[in-house]
Every structure is written in structure tokens, then in C-alpha cells.
Design an enzyme around this catalytic site. Structure first.
Site, PDB file in Angstrom:
ATOM      1  N   LYS A  67      17.403  86.465  77.699  1.00  0.00           N
ATOM      2  CA  LYS A  67      18.369  85.483  77.204  1.00  0.00           C
ATOM      3  C   LYS A  67      18.136  84.164  77.925  1.00  0.00           C
ATOM      4  O   LYS A  67      17.919  84.148  79.141  1.00  0.00           O
ATOM      5  CB  LYS A  67      19.784  86.016  77.517  1.00  0.00           C
ATOM      6  CG  LYS A  67      20.914  85.195  76.955  1.00  0.00           C
ATOM      7  CD  LYS A  67      21.373  85.712  75.605  1.00  0.00           C
ATOM      8  CE  LYS A  67      22.346  84.760  74.931  1.00  0.00           C
ATOM      9  NZ  LYS A  67      21.677  83.591  74.321  1.00  0.00           N
ATOM     10  N   LYS A 103      13.593  81.539  78.669  1.00  0.00           N
ATOM     11  CA  LYS A 103      13.886  80.127  78.402  1.00  0.00           C
ATOM     12  C   LYS A 103      12.856  79.606  77.421  1.00  0.00           C
ATOM     13  O   LYS A 103      11.751  80.174  77.310  1.00  0.00           O
ATOM     14  CB  LYS A 103      13.815  79.316  79.698  1.00  0.00           C
ATOM     15  CG  LYS A 103      14.604  78.026  79.649  1.00  0.00           C
ATOM     16  CD  LYS A 103      16.080  78.250  79.899  1.00  0.00           C
ATOM     17  CE  LYS A 103      16.849  76.946  79.899  1.00  0.00           C
ATOM     18  NZ  LYS A 103      18.182  77.121  80.507  1.00  0.00           N
TER      19      LYS A 103
HETATM   20  N1  LIG Z   1      24.334  73.811  77.959  1.00  0.00           N
HETATM   21  C1  LIG Z   1      24.480  74.939  78.617  1.00  0.00           C
HETATM   22  O1  LIG Z   1      25.090  75.887  78.134  1.00  0.00           O
HETATM   23  C2  LIG Z   1      23.926  75.081  79.989  1.00  0.00           C
HETATM   24  C3  LIG Z   1      23.323  74.051  80.647  1.00  0.00           C
HETATM   25  N2  LIG Z   1      22.884  74.227  81.931  1.00  0.00           N
HETATM   26  C4  LIG Z   1      22.208  73.171  82.642  1.00  0.00           C
HETATM   27  O2  LIG Z   1      23.052  72.039  82.787  1.00  0.00           O
HETATM   28  C5  LIG Z   1      22.257  70.858  82.840  1.00  0.00           C
HETATM   29  C6  LIG Z   1      22.759  69.913  81.779  1.00  0.00           C
HETATM   30  O3  LIG Z   1      22.655  70.544  80.504  1.00  0.00           O
HETATM   31  P1  LIG Z   1      23.565  70.135  79.273  1.00  0.00           P
HETATM   32  O4  LIG Z   1      24.808  69.491  79.758  1.00  0.00           O
HETATM   33  O5  LIG Z   1      23.619  71.281  78.380  1.00  0.00           O
HETATM   34  O6  LIG Z   1      22.632  69.048  78.591  1.00  0.00           O
HETATM   35  P2  LIG Z   1      23.056  67.856  77.630  1.00  0.00           P
HETATM   36  O7  LIG Z   1      21.859  67.549  76.843  1.00  0.00           O
HETATM   37  O8  LIG Z   1      24.315  68.131  76.920  1.00  0.00           O
HETATM   38  O9  LIG Z   1      23.343  66.679  78.664  1.00  0.00           O
HETATM   39  C7  LIG Z   1      22.415  66.256  79.611  1.00  0.00           C
HETATM   40  C8  LIG Z   1      23.023  65.084  80.348  1.00  0.00           C
HETATM   41  O10 LIG Z   1      22.165  64.719  81.436  1.00  0.00           O
HETATM   42  C9  LIG Z   1      21.921  63.327  81.346  1.00  0.00           C
HETATM   43  N3  LIG Z   1      20.626  63.059  81.945  1.00  0.00           N
HETATM   44  C10 LIG Z   1      19.397  63.288  81.436  1.00  0.00           C
HETATM   45  N4  LIG Z   1      18.470  62.862  82.305  1.00  0.00           N
HETATM   46  C11 LIG Z   1      19.141  62.397  83.380  1.00  0.00           C
HETATM   47  C12 LIG Z   1      18.751  61.829  84.612  1.00  0.00           C
HETATM   48  N5  LIG Z   1      17.458  61.670  84.905  1.00  0.00           N
HETATM   49  N6  LIG Z   1      19.717  61.445  85.483  1.00  0.00           N
HETATM   50  C13 LIG Z   1      21.017  61.613  85.169  1.00  0.00           C
HETATM   51  N7  LIG Z   1      21.444  62.128  84.032  1.00  0.00           N
HETATM   52  C14 LIG Z   1      20.506  62.511  83.151  1.00  0.00           C
HETATM   53  C15 LIG Z   1      21.971  62.997  79.886  1.00  0.00           C
HETATM   54  O11 LIG Z   1      22.176  61.621  79.634  1.00  0.00           O
HETATM   55  C16 LIG Z   1      23.178  63.849  79.477  1.00  0.00           C
HETATM   56  O12 LIG Z   1      24.361  63.178  79.840  1.00  0.00           O
HETATM   57  C17 LIG Z   1      20.812  71.335  82.649  1.00  0.00           C
HETATM   58  O13 LIG Z   1      20.209  71.539  83.904  1.00  0.00           O
HETATM   59  C18 LIG Z   1      20.973  72.648  81.928  1.00  0.00           C
HETATM   60  O14 LIG Z   1      19.856  73.501  82.103  1.00  0.00           O
HETATM   61  C19 LIG Z   1      23.078  75.390  82.596  1.00  0.00           C
HETATM   62  C20 LIG Z   1      23.697  76.434  81.996  1.00  0.00           C
HETATM   63  C21 LIG Z   1      24.099  76.401  80.615  1.00  0.00           C
HETATM   64  O1  LIG Z   2      23.608  80.658  76.791  1.00  0.00           O
HETATM   65  C1  LIG Z   2      22.541  81.139  77.074  1.00  0.00           C
HETATM   66  O2  LIG Z   2      22.100  82.160  76.598  1.00  0.00           O
HETATM   67  C2  LIG Z   2      21.630  80.471  78.084  1.00  0.00           C
HETATM   68  C3  LIG Z   2      22.198  79.279  78.768  1.00  0.00           C
HETATM   69  C4  LIG Z   2      21.141  78.668  79.632  1.00  0.00           C
HETATM   70  O3  LIG Z   2      20.100  78.299  79.144  1.00  0.00           O
HETATM   71  C5  LIG Z   2      21.348  78.573  81.059  1.00  0.00           C
HETATM   72  O4  LIG Z   2      22.231  79.213  81.600  1.00  0.00           O
HETATM   73  O5  LIG Z   2      20.563  77.848  81.717  1.00  0.00           O
END
Ligand SMILES: NC(=O)C1=CN([C@@H]2O[C@H](COP(=O)(O)OP(=O)(O)OC[C@H]3O[C@@H](n4cnc5c(N)ncnc54)[C@H](O)[C@@H]3O)[C@@H](O)[C@H]2O)C=CC1
Ligand SMILES: O=C(O)CCC(=O)C(=O)O
Length: 429
Positions: A67, A103
Site C-alpha cells: 500500500k 509507492k
Molecule cells: N496525502 C496524504 O495522504 C499523505 C501525504 N504524506 C506526505 O505529506 C507531504 C505532503 O503531501 P500532501 O499534503 O499530500 O501533498 P499536496 O500536494 O497536497 O501538498 C504539498 C504542499 O507542499 C508544498 N511544497 C511543495 N514543494 C515545497 C517546498 N520545496 N517547500 C515548501 N513547500 C513545498 C506545496 O506547495 C503544497 O502546499 C508529503 O511528504 C507526503 O508524502 C504522508 C502521508 C499521507
Molecule cells: O493512503 C495510502 O495508502 C498511502 C498514503 C501515503 O502515501 C503515505 O502515507 O505516505
């Protein structure tokens, strides 16, 4: 800089000193089970054919189908995807989900594509990896710059290929396509539950606690909002264009209302759309945000944000890793020497995959849960596993990160040993 995967493996080696799992089991965990690299031809709106590189890595499936999310970002490469799959393996085990780690990603700047191009790329990616995934094999989900709409296209494409509606092949879908209540907010919400449980141990009062959040996307904006609602003073936030800082605290609900993927935070703020009543704000860079004198720092963007170069500048007392891998192992040692508590990604951001697991369960059972039910189950799991990890850290006098790996390794080691060695040479045939 060293490969991200070899840096991630240093965390594994450190934790292995505290668990008694077999040498065979630990050796297997050092390598991804399978890595797929694909080329995805996409017809662009102007008639040109453009080929994008995509990846899917299944790291370990000992505890269940693999996953993990799919990232669309210009910096995506195989090393990054393998590291993210490694972290998913330990995250799922730390939360006791019956899942392994995977991933995926495509090297692309999705902001440069039209909606139709994005849809063709999403469907093309699934065409290319369809044999590698499946509801009992590997179940993708959203990650950076992917969202429910993209998950919906991908699920539809998989269903077309196999001529069978297959909602359980992907999670993070729109509600109308079998998505789960609460998945859109799960990562930030889960992180908030862990943060609250850990802050209670330090007798911290929200009103006296300042917070800076790097990244204002799905994960960062949700936790910023929950912290604001709980009374914390969120003084700084940022996106890829830079950040904004107000020592008296930002009005997160208003900012959320006007921020879109095409409008940067600085534009929302500086053009006065939202906060023209607040005069003491200032724009800051992402580097400046990381070095602010705040109580809590929340990296919620990308990996390798805190490295040996800037670790000494960090002033926060507590760091909650909402992003995956935002701190290198070298920086980790430097932060620890400064007495900074780092709560690790494989616990803090596990809310996303936990509710994805709930979504998969709901798709397979056909019975759908309310948002209250989802969040109550999420809270129980995040807090229970967070408390276990905290106890391991106290008992063994180790960092929360090492404790989280120890917790996950005990489960992974048991499963690997229970399955046997599956050696290909042992029978002598
Ligand atoms: N979406 C999810 O369910 C999950 C996300 N994550 C992690 O959380 C982190 C953020 O993911 P999401 O919020 O889903 O992505 P997203 O695409 O919704 O948002 C990413 C954010 O980071 C900002 N960003 C991108 N490059 C940047 C930089 N160099 N400096 C500062 N800000 C920057 C973008 O402008 C945006 O605000 C990632 O590391 C992701 O792997 C972890 C677990 C689950
Ligand atoms: O929701 C999922 O299955 C994976 C979320 C994810 O990519 C993460 O936890 O970094």
C-alpha cells in the site's frame, strides 16, 4: 548527497540493535521486493506525443498487500520512490495494518498540464502498471500533487482494463466512487491526534504554544486548521513559493478559504485578499520558516528539508514529521544532540494510510461508515500506537524515531519468521 534509500536504511540499522529478529529477516528488509519503471506516452493537447517516466515499487508484502501513494512531481525518481515504499512498510507495521509498503510516482510537473492531459497521463500510468497492482496485491492512493479526482480516473481505468468494477484497487477516491468519509483530511487529522497525545506529556497548553508549518497542501493545511481550532498559535505557513509569518498568529480558516493550487500563499496574503486587517505579517522563505523560534515545527512538504546544512539553525523544541523523510539521518543526530524531540513520519503521518485501509475494508465489505466512525477509529489507532512507541522510547531510552522502528520491526520480524525463509536454495533441488 547519499541515496535517500541508503539514508533511510540507516534508521533500520539503528533500530535493529534493539530487536531480536533473525538475520534472514533483517537482510530481506534491506531491499525492495520489486521495482517497476515505465514509460508513459501521452498525447498532449497540441497534438505532440510526450513520454513521461513512471515508477511503482513494492517494498515488502509479508504482512499483506502492499500500500502506498502515487506522487506527481518533477523530482520523482526511482531512489525516491523506493525510499517512500520503504517508509510505507514500516508505517503500516507501526500502525498494525495488515498491509505491506509500496509507492509510485511520475516525473512530471502537473501544474503545467491541462486537465485533459492530466487525465490521459493518469490513465496511461495505470495502463503501464496494471499487472503490478490489484486489490489483493498492491493498492495505490494519493500523495504529493495527486488528489481524489486522479484516483477516480485511475480506478476507472483499472476497471476498464479488467472489465470489472474494482473500487478496492485504489483508495483516496471521490466519495461518489467508493471513497471513504474522512480520507481527504486523514493525514492531518491523524497527525493532530498524535501531536495532542504527545504534547500532553510535556504539559503544554495550546494557547502558549507557537507552531510553524512547512507545506500547505492536503496534509499541512488540515493540521494547521486543527491546531488553530484547538487554540495553538500558528505563526507561519508556507508552500512551494515561500511562506508568511505573523508573530501574533495567522487566521488559518480565511487563508484556507482563498488558497488554491494556482494561488500561492504569499499572493493570497500580500494581495490583501484575506488578511488586509493584519498589518504585522511578513513574507519569509522556506529556509527562514524552518529556522523560526517556535515551539513546534511541522515539515509537511517534501523529504530532505532539514539536513546537516541547516540542522544547527533549527530552534523548535518539538518536530512532528507530517512529510515523509523531511530530516536526513545526519541532521537527526544533530537535532537529538540539541535536545529537540522529533516525532517520526512513520507514526505522525500514518493517518492517511490508516483511513485508506478503512476505505479498502469498506469497498470489500460494501458497508460504508460515517465520518464520526472513521475519525473515532483513527484516533484510537493513532493514540494507541503512539503511546506504545512513546513507552518503548522511555523504556529503552531511545529517540521516538528509533522506538517507532523497533515497534514496527517486532511485527515485521514475527511475520517474516512465521512465513519461513522461503529460501530458493535450501531444499537442494
Ligand atoms: N496525502 C496524504 O495522504 C499523505 C501525504 N504524506 C506526505 O505529506 C507531504 C505532503 O503531501 P500532501 O499534503 O499530500 O501533498 P499536496 O500536494 O497536497 O501538498 C504539498 C504542499 O507542499 C508544498 N511544497 C511543495 N514543494 C515545497 C517546498 N520545496 N517547500 C515548501 N513547500 C513545498 C506545496 O506547495 C503544497 O502546499 C508529503 O511528504 C507526503 O508524502 C504522508 C502521508 C499521507
Ligand atoms: O493512503 C495510502 O495508502 C498511502 C498514503 C501515503 O502515501 C503515505 O502515507 O505516505
Amino acid at each position: 548527497m547519499a541515496s535517500i534509500l541508503s539514508d533511510a536504511n540507516r534508521r533500520l540499522e539503528r533500530a535493529l540493535k534493539y530487536v531480536s529478529i533473525s538475520e534472514d529477516a533483517s537482510e530481506r528488509l534491506r531491499y525492495p521486493k520489486a521495482s517497476l519503471t515505465v514509460s508513459i506516452p501521452v498525447r498532449m493537447d497540441d497534438g505532440r506525443l510526450k513520454v513521461f517516466q513512471g515508477y511503482r515499487v513494492r517494498y515488502d508484502d509479508t504482512r499483506g498487500p502492499t500500500k502506498g501513494g502515487i506522487r506527481f512531481h518533477p523530482d520523482v525518481n526511482l531512489d525516491e520512490v523506493q525510499s517512500l515504499a520503504f517508509w510505507m512498510t514500516f508505517k503500516c507495521a507501526a500502525l498494525n495494518l495488515p498491509l505491506g509498503g509500496a509507492k509510485g510516482g511520475v516525473t512530471v510537473n502537473p501544474k503545467e498540464l491541462s486537465k485533459f492531459e492530466l487525465e490521459r497521463l493518469s490513465r496511461g500510468y495505470i495502463d503501464a502498471i496494471a499487472n503490478f497492482i490489484g486489490p489483493d496485491v498492491d493498492i495505490p492512493a494519493p500523495d504529493v500533487y495527486t488528489n481524489p479526482m486522479i484516483m477516480g480516473w485511475m480506478m476507472d481505468q483499472y476497471s476498464i482494463i479488467y472489465r470489472k468494477l474494482s473500487p478496492a484497487v485504489i483508495t483516496g477516491k471521490p466519495l461518489s466512487m467508493g471513497g471513504s468519509q474522512g480520507r481527504d483530511t486523514a493525514t492531518g487529522t491523524g497527525a493532530f491526534y498524535v501531536l495532542q497525545a504527545m504534547m500532553a506529556k510535556f504539559d503544554r497548553i495550546p494557547q502558549n504554544t507557537t507552531v510553524a508549518v512547512q507545506g500547505f497542501g492536503n496534509a499541512g493545511s488540515v493540521i494547521a486548521r486543527l491546531l488553530f481550532d484547538a487554540g495553538y498559535k500558528v505563526v507561519a505557513i508556507s508552500d512551494s513559493q515561500g511562506g508568511i509569518y505573523t508573530p501574533s498568529g495567522l487566521d488559518i480558516p480565511s487563508i484556507q478559504q482563498f488558497k488554491t493550487s494556482t494561488r500561492s500563499l504569499q499572493a493570497v496574503y500580500c494581495e490583501g485578499t484575506v488578511c488586509n486587517t493584519v498589518n504585522d505579517h511578513t513574507t519569509i522563505t522556506n529556509d527562514e520558516l524552518l529556522a523560526l523560534d517556535v515551539d513546534i515545527l511541522i515539515p509537511a512538504a517534501l523529504e530532505n528539508q532539514i539536513t546537516a546544512e541547516n540542522a544547527n539553525a533549527i530552534q523548535a523544541r518539538y518536530i512532528f514529521e507530517v512529510a515523509n523523510g523531511p530530516i536526513t539521518s545526519e541532521a537527526d543526530d544533530m537535532l537529538s544532540a540539541k535536545g529537540i524531540y522529533v516525532f517520526p513520519d512513520i507514526l505522525v503521518n500514518a493517518g492517511g494510510v490508516t483511513v485508506s485501509y478503512f476505505e479498502w475494508v469498506q469497498n470489500r465489505s460494501g458497508l460504508y461508515w460515517s465520518v464520526e466512525d472513521v475519525n473515532a477509529r483513527l484516533k484510537t489507532m493513532m493514540v494507541t500506537e503512539g503511546e506504545c512507541i512513546w513507552k518503548i522510547a522511555q523504556d529503552l531510552d531511545i529517540r521516538p524515531r528509533t522506538a517507532a522502528y523497533v515497534h514496527a520491526l517486532e511485527r515485521l520480524g514475527d511475520a517474516l519468521n512465521a512465513k519461513g525463509t522461503r529460501d530458493y536454495y535450501v531444499s537442494g533441488i
